[in-house]
Design an enzyme around this catalytic site. Structure first.
Site, short mmCIF file in Angstrom:
data_model
loop_
_atom_site.label_atom_id
_atom_site.label_comp_id
_atom_site.label_asym_id
_atom_site.label_seq_id
_atom_site.Cartn_x
_atom_site.Cartn_y
_atom_site.Cartn_z
N GLU A 106 34.73 49.00 36.29
CA GLU A 106 33.26 49.08 36.32
C GLU A 106 32.84 50.55 36.45
O GLU A 106 33.39 51.26 37.28
CB GLU A 106 32.71 48.26 37.49
N ARG A 160 39.15 26.00 49.49
CA ARG A 160 39.15 27.06 50.49
C ARG A 160 40.55 27.18 51.07
O ARG A 160 41.36 26.25 51.00
CB ARG A 160 38.12 26.79 51.57
N HIS A 184 27.43 43.68 37.81
CA HIS A 184 27.75 43.53 39.23
C HIS A 184 26.46 43.59 40.08
O HIS A 184 26.37 44.34 41.05
CB HIS A 184 28.73 44.62 39.68
N ARG A 187 35.30 39.38 42.46
CA ARG A 187 35.66 40.77 42.27
C ARG A 187 36.51 40.86 41.01
O ARG A 187 37.26 39.93 40.69
CB ARG A 187 36.46 41.32 43.46
N GLY A 202 32.82 30.33 51.05
CA GLY A 202 32.17 31.22 52.01
C GLY A 202 30.66 31.05 51.92
O GLY A 202 30.16 29.99 51.51
#
Length: 322
Positions: free
Chosen positions: A264, A174, A283, A235, A153
């Site tokens: 988190e 991808r 993050h 993530r 991306g």
């Protein structure tokens, strides 16, 4: 031209409100600074458009009020990830993200992480603290090394540009393989098994989806080259953390730069805190001075298209996560 009621949902909304107001002085704009108050604000104002930033990693995000409320026609996410929203019906609500707002910054984070390990900056810092002169010290280049980018991306492509400029060989993965600038080879995810042993550095920058949850598991780590370095800016949940800890303690990984975690803030008892071969950041690889302003401008410009009935930029497909 449409005149929708708009809510700016952020912990510090004033600057965003002003940026939107500069381009849309005729619109009714409201702000909301907490997750708890958003459902009431939507009901009270009659808003059909919400620009929302996930600014609290602990409090439950009010996804139902945004994507299960037929009043909301467009949700603009002030970030690239949409995993906190879950699934939604695109026929009922359009969701856009701010992809591209932080790709360059995250690419710089990745390059810095690779250089930190290749130059052993953490080792030199420790020696400096101990007043130790390492007369036999050596550094190694990233030029000529192989970088595997999982997810091409905005972040993946921005990293590829920089990596090629520094003389690296770039492999990319991808969902829908296609020739990509600055990437020497592009493969589908089914090729990962054969690509892991070739990579000196591995960048993980895919969205968290059912298909990517646990993608980097014990089997993946077992295939990685001894001495490889993992960089995760995706993530929490894409990498199996238990398997990652084992790979860092017993091999094959030489180290990891981790910006995302399953929980988190990271719990105090997490082994990652004390691991000498881990760079741990909260993050923040996409957070830089001016990020709020850039995403606000992206929303304000997209709002012009919405008002004119033109196609929106960065519409997210819930099945693909981007």
């Amino acid at each position: 031209m449409k005149t929708p009621v708009v809510i700016i949902h952020a912990d510090q909304p004033a600057e965003t409100v002003q940026i939107v107001r500069d381009l849309h002085p005729d619109l009714e704009l409201h702000s909301c600074e907490t997750f708890e108050a958003l459902p009431g604000a939507i009901a009270q104002t009659g808003a059909e458009v919400v620009y929302s930033i996930r600014f609290d990693p602990v409090a439950p995000y009010p996804r139902e009020a945004l994507v299960e409320n037929r009043q909301i026609k467009w949700l603009s996410v002030g970030g690239s990830g949409t995993d906190h929203i879950g699934n939604w019906d695109p026929a009922q609500v359009t969701v856009t993200n701010s992809a591209g707002s932080a790709g360059d910054m995250m690419a710089e984070y990745t390059i810095a992480a690779m250089l930190s390990f290749s130059l052993d900056l953490r080792g030199f810092h420790k020696a400096q603290q101990n007043h130790q002169w390492l007369s036999q010290a050596r550094v190694r280049p990233i030029q000529g090394a192989t970088l595997l980018i999982i997810g091409l991306g905005q972040t993946g492509r921005a990293t590829a540009r920089r990596a090629k400029a520094m003389g690296m060989h770039v492999l990319g993965v991808r969902a829908r393989p296609a020739a990509t600038p600055d990437v020497d080879e592009v493969h589908g995810t089914e090729a990962l098994h054969d690509l892991y042993p070739r990579a000196d550095y591995i960048l993980v920058c895919v969205p968290l989806l059912p298909s990517t949850r646990g993608l980097i598991d014990a089997g993946a780590f077992a295939r990685m080259k001894p001495g490889a370095v993992l960089i995760d800016v995706s993530r929490g949940g894409v990498c199996d953390e238990a398997a990652l800890i084992t790979a860092l303690e017993a091999g094959p990984l030489a180290g990891a730069a981790l910006d995302v975690f399953v929980t988190e803030p990271l719990p105090e008892n997490s082994p990652f805190w004390s691991m000498q071969n881990v760079i741990l950041t909260p993050h923040c690889s996409s957070v830089y001075d001016g990020w709020y302003r850039r995403t606000a401008r992206m929303f304000a410009e997209n709002l012009l298209r919405y008002r004119r009935g033109a196609p929106l930029h960065n519409v997210v497909d819930p099945a693909r996560g981007y």
